[in-house]
Design a protein around this motif. Structure first.
Motif: not given
Length: 187
Positions: A93-94, A106-107, A124-125, A141-142
């Motif tokens: 995740x990033x 942004x994820x 991870x979130x 934001x995704x």
């Protein structure tokens, strides 16, 4: 996976729905082979959901971008799980801030097919959120394809205020406000 002598900026342990322990750590430049191999543990649909375009391999430039992060403007985490005495990568995740003074990022997530449905993206979130709050991020934001129900479920169940809208390319933009759901209002 061997971590001897490597300096990590983040390391945590968390528990999955099935009781197994998940190691979460910062991605480092030496993880390029892990990320390259990880592409082979994602279905074509998962790859399309992650990159919003057909993709099978990462270029050297992409591998550098995904692993050489500053851990402030660009944070990247690797989740690993122990199986049969081996530590195996399970997901990444990033978040990436669009500018140096932004309060939003942004994820993106990818969880290997064999580990989907265990709550890895949710864990991870949670860790990305903890790091982001420490870095003064206020909004995630995704960009999510409307039929990516797994990712939409992760975002909906995050307990963060959520707004979404369809952009001009037919992709949902989902905004999550990074507020503590247990915080008391001053009103």
């Amino acid at each position: 996976m061997q971590l001897i002598g490597l300096k990590l900026k983040y390391f945590a342990k968390d528990q999955l729905r099935d009781g197994r322990v998940l190691d979460i750590r910062s991605i480092i430049p030496e993880d390029k082979p892990i990320l390259a191999e990880g592409m082979h543990h994602l279905s074509p649909a998962s790859l399309y959901y992650r990159f919003l375009t057909p993709k099978r391999e990462l270029t050297d430039k992409e591998l550098a971008y995904f692993t050489e992060v500053d851990f402030f403007h660009h944070v990247a985490l690797l989740a690993s799980i122990e199986e049969d005495g081996k530590i195996l990568p399970a997901g990444v995740a990033r978040y990436v801030m669009p500018s140096t003074n932004a309060t939003e990022a942004e994820i993106a997530f990818a969880v290997n097919e064999e580990y989907q449905g265990l709550g890895i993206a949710t864990v991870l979130l949670k860790h990305l959120t903890k790091i982001a709050k420490g870095n003064s991020i206020k909004t995630f934001t995704a960009l999510v394809l409307p039929d990516n129900h797994k990712m939409l479920d992760v975002l909906k169940h995050s307990q963060m205020p959520m707004k979404s809208f369809m952009n001009t390319t037919g992709v949902l933009q989902v905004n999550l406000e990074l507020v503590d759901p247990n915080a008391k209002s001053l009103d």
